[in-house]
Write an enzyme that holds these catalytic residues in place. Structure first.
Site, PDB file in Angstrom:
ATOM      1  N   CYS A  15       0.823  -1.205   0.000  1.00 32.65           N
ATOM      2  CA  CYS A  15       0.000   0.000   0.000  1.00 32.65           C
ATOM      3  C   CYS A  15       0.862   1.262   0.000  1.00 32.65           C
ATOM      4  O   CYS A  15       2.079   1.201   0.112  1.00 32.65           O
ATOM      5  CB  CYS A  15      -0.894   0.004   1.230  1.00 32.65           C
ATOM      6  SG  CYS A  15      -1.862  -1.503   1.376  1.00 32.65           S
ATOM      7  N   GLY A  43      -1.341   1.347  -4.853  1.00 32.31           N
ATOM      8  CA  GLY A  43      -2.612   0.749  -4.474  1.00 32.31           C
ATOM      9  C   GLY A  43      -3.762   1.388  -5.202  1.00 32.31           C
ATOM     10  O   GLY A  43      -3.916   2.608  -5.183  1.00 32.31           O
ATOM     11  N   ASN A 117       1.328  -0.089   5.714  1.00 34.26           N
ATOM     12  CA  ASN A 117       1.845  -0.708   4.499  1.00 34.26           C
ATOM     13  C   ASN A 117       2.710  -1.883   4.923  1.00 34.26           C
ATOM     14  O   ASN A 117       3.669  -1.698   5.649  1.00 34.26           O
ATOM     15  CB  ASN A 117       2.663   0.313   3.702  1.00 34.26           C
ATOM     16  CG  ASN A 117       3.415  -0.286   2.519  1.00 34.26           C
ATOM     17  OD1 ASN A 117       4.435   0.239   2.098  1.00 34.26           O
ATOM     18  ND2 ASN A 117       2.932  -1.393   1.976  1.00 34.26           N
ATOM     19  N   GLY A 118       2.356  -3.075   4.446  1.00 33.68           N
ATOM     20  CA  GLY A 118       3.137  -4.262   4.795  1.00 33.68           C
ATOM     21  C   GLY A 118       2.231  -5.408   5.172  1.00 33.68           C
ATOM     22  O   GLY A 118       1.021  -5.345   4.963  1.00 33.68           O
ATOM     23  N   TYR A 257      10.868  -3.129  -9.171  1.00 41.16           N
ATOM     24  CA  TYR A 257       9.575  -2.968  -9.839  1.00 41.16           C
ATOM     25  C   TYR A 257       8.612  -1.996  -9.163  1.00 41.16           C
ATOM     26  O   TYR A 257       7.975  -1.189  -9.820  1.00 41.16           O
ATOM     27  CB  TYR A 257       8.886  -4.341  -9.951  1.00 41.16           C
ATOM     28  CG  TYR A 257       7.441  -4.244 -10.370  1.00 41.16           C
ATOM     29  CD1 TYR A 257       7.100  -4.022 -11.706  1.00 41.16           C
ATOM     30  CD2 TYR A 257       6.410  -4.328  -9.433  1.00 41.16           C
ATOM     31  CE1 TYR A 257       5.780  -3.892 -12.092  1.00 41.16           C
ATOM     32  CE2 TYR A 257       5.075  -4.194  -9.819  1.00 41.16           C
ATOM     33  CZ  TYR A 257       4.772  -3.990 -11.149  1.00 41.16           C
ATOM     34  OH  TYR A 257       3.470  -3.845 -11.530  1.00 41.16           O
TER      35      TYR A 257
HETATM   36  P1  AMP Z   1       4.074 -12.306 -15.352  1.00 38.48           P
HETATM   37  O1  AMP Z   1       3.288 -12.013 -16.575  1.00 38.48           O
HETATM   38  O2  AMP Z   1       3.211 -13.020 -14.310  1.00 38.48           O
HETATM   39  O3  AMP Z   1       5.354 -13.032 -15.605  1.00 38.48           O
HETATM   40  O4  AMP Z   1       4.440 -10.909 -14.672  1.00 38.48           O
HETATM   41  C1  AMP Z   1       5.558 -10.205 -15.079  1.00 38.48           C
HETATM   42  C2  AMP Z   1       5.204  -8.769 -15.362  1.00 38.48           C
HETATM   43  O5  AMP Z   1       4.485  -8.207 -14.265  1.00 38.48           O
HETATM   44  C3  AMP Z   1       6.426  -7.918 -15.566  1.00 38.48           C
HETATM   45  O6  AMP Z   1       6.212  -7.105 -16.700  1.00 38.48           O
HETATM   46  C4  AMP Z   1       6.563  -7.078 -14.302  1.00 38.48           C
HETATM   47  O7  AMP Z   1       6.935  -5.735 -14.593  1.00 38.48           O
HETATM   48  C5  AMP Z   1       5.192  -7.111 -13.684  1.00 38.48           C
HETATM   49  N1  AMP Z   1       5.203  -7.366 -12.236  1.00 38.48           N
HETATM   50  C6  AMP Z   1       6.190  -7.830 -11.459  1.00 38.48           C
HETATM   51  N2  AMP Z   1       5.804  -7.932 -10.165  1.00 38.48           N
HETATM   52  C7  AMP Z   1       4.531  -7.515 -10.117  1.00 38.48           C
HETATM   53  C8  AMP Z   1       3.562  -7.342  -9.059  1.00 38.48           C
HETATM   54  N3  AMP Z   1       3.873  -7.620  -7.801  1.00 38.48           N
HETATM   55  N4  AMP Z   1       2.320  -6.888  -9.393  1.00 38.48           N
HETATM   56  C9  AMP Z   1       2.009  -6.580 -10.663  1.00 38.48           C
HETATM   57  N5  AMP Z   1       2.881  -6.704 -11.704  1.00 38.48           N
HETATM   58  C10 AMP Z   1       4.117  -7.159 -11.445  1.00 38.48           C
END
Ligand code: AMP
Length: 473
Positions: A15, A43, A117-118, A257
């Site tokens: 969050c 969020g 947050n956490g 990310y």
């Molecule tokens: P995936 O399609 O499941 O392999 O997700 C990878 C993609 O999701 C990459 O383009 C990342 O930038 C993004 N990503 C990585 N971690 C998260 C996260 N926690 N929530 C949403 N998107 C994510």
């Protein structure tokens, strides 16, 4: 049942929080509204603001984006010189107003508002203990456990009560707590999630990320230390250390990310460090190619770094639809694949006949990369080489980043070569752990999602523990 499923899927919260004490007595709701806007990437499920005028706390919260939850009328209604705000993240699409924060309670001596947050990892046992001694809970959130503990110890004074409550809870927490007269920021002893101190004119504020300070014209003072409590009241600023163990384990995935690129966390620019990851990746996995294409937005700085070191030109081969941030996407594979197409489209004229290096920050399930490689090939790319500016994500996160269970993480099930085949790329290179860590001067990271080394003992996967989300509907 729903709750069990969510636990199994490991869907969790990450969050954004903000708080301010305006010593000049200005209304703070509007400032908090702007700051939450800047933290919207942390969020999108719900937003809330609570304000204190010194006597009473008023609040407004609801499901949706900051702009959907707040309008001129409810901002004008929130009058007070102290404020705390929250944006909540969940990927399930379930909208439950009772999960929205800040949580506001009334107790014997006044009001308390809390934004978290956490994720706590011992919330279940603490909740049981509290219930056994007569506490009544309105939600199943771990955040409510924290507020109950603080109220339980409040006879010792607020700072002491926070210290005593923090000794009981385990996990990741960056907190902002507001009473009628003061505001407090708290970080867990590992400092897992970000939280910084800012100064707007001569008033102090707290924010998950420094980008929120930039937007309201505040200066970044410093990151709050692990195990530190900061109190802001009419007497000014006071700081307390409640855990001096100095075992910092900041979430490295925030840099990779989650955080906004224009934020500075622990004196490190998120944008610059992502660029550096791209430079190291180019050194570790060079390839003969014509064009570096980032996966927007999070892959952009790393792609620029890769291009700089390799000398291969950088180009926007993929265009992002900026309006799909909060589509209601079913959490199953078919809909996830449509979601990728909704979000990103190929610029055929850029990639046709070329050898492409596609740069992204991470592979989680593999859906995004697989779709993008296929889309680039359909658009006429001659070769597609995938480069990831982080090591393979192999383990779930228990501390507030949404990652699925181990069995859904492609990096935990398959070798790099098998992942390459599944994704259909000509080659695949992940930045090594050493390469990643060498991008930072300071150490002290949680790298649990890559190597399973968590700073705190985590529950066994699939076992019953509360995430900051539940549902019976
Ligand atoms: P995936 O399609 O499941 O392999 O997700 C990878 C993609 O999701 C990459 O383009 C990342 O930038 C993004 N990503 C990585 N971690 C998260 C996260 N926690 N929530 C949403 N998107 C994510």
């Amino acid at each position: 049942m729903e709750r069990e499923n969510q636990q199994y899927n490991g869907l969790k919260e990450a969050c954004g929080i903000f708080g301010i004490y305006d010593i000049n007595g200005h209304d703070t709701a509007r400032i908090t509204y702007y700051a939450l806007h800047a933290l919207q990437h942390r969020g999108q499920e719900s937003a809330g603001i609570a304000v204190s005028d010194g006597k009473k706390i008023n609040y407004h919260k609801g499901n949706g984006l900051v702009t959907e939850v707040f309008d001129e009328k409810n901002i004008l209604h929130l009058k007070g010189h102290i404020a705390v705000g929250h944006v909540r993240y969940s990927t399930t699409g379930l909208n439950q107003i009772y999960n929205a924060q800040p949580i506001v309670v009334r107790y014997k001596n006044g009001y308390l508002a809390l934004a978290h947050n956490g994720n706590l990892i011992n919330a279940d046992e603490l909740r049981k203990e509290l219930e056994d001694s007569g506490s009544i809970f309105q939600t199943s959130t771990d955040t409510e456990v924290i507020i109950h503990l603080i109220v339980k110890y409040i006879a010792n004074g607020m700072v002491e009560a926070i210290k005593m409550a923090m000794k009981k809870i385990k996990g990741a927490y960056s907190l902002i707590i507001m009473t009628n007269e003061a505001i407090y920021a708290v970080k867990d002893p590992n400092g897992l999630r970000p939280l910084c101190l800012g100064l707007m004119d001569d008033s102090y504020c707290f924010a998950s990320e420094s980008c929120a300070l930039d937007i309201i014209g505040a200066k970044l003072v410093r990151e709050i230390s692990p195990g530190e409590i900061i109190e802001i009241s009419k007497e000014g600023i006071k700081t307390y250390e409640y855990d001096g163990s100095k075992k910092e384990a900041f979430c490295i995935f925030e840099y990779i990310y989650f955080a906004r690129p224009d934020s500075v966390i622990r004196d490190v620019s998120v944008y610059s460090v992502r660029q550096e990851m791209g430079r190291r990746l180019a050194l570790e996995y060079p390839v003969d190619a014509d064009l570096i294409v980032p996966v927007p937005d999070s892959g952009i700085p790393a792609a620029l770094g890769y291009s700089e070191v390799s000398g291969i030109p950088y180009g926007e081969g993929l265009i992002k639809n900026k309006y799909v941030g909060r589509t209601f996407i079913q959490p199953d594979q078919i809909h996830r694949e449509i979601a990728v197409r909704l979000k990103l489209n190929v610029m055929s004229e850029m990639v046709k006949g070329k050898k492409i290096v596609l740069v992204d920050d991470s592979i989680v399930r593999g859906t995004t990369s697989k779709r993008l490689v296929a889309m680039l090939r359909n658009a006429g790319a001659k070769e597609v080489h995938l480069r990831i500016s982080a090591p393979p994500v192999k383990f779930p996160c228990y501390f507030g980043i949404d990652t699925p269970s181990k069995k859904e993480l492609i990096g935990s099930k398959a070798s790099v070569e098998d992942i390459r085949k599944m994704i259909g790329a000509d080659s695949l290179g992940y930045l090594s752990m050493e390469g990643l860590l060498s991008c930072f001067k300071d150490k002290g990271f949680c790298t649990g999602c890559f190597d399973g080394n968590y700073p705190i003992k985590v529950p066994e996967e699939g076992s019953k523990f509360i995430f900051d989300d539940f549902s019976t509907i």
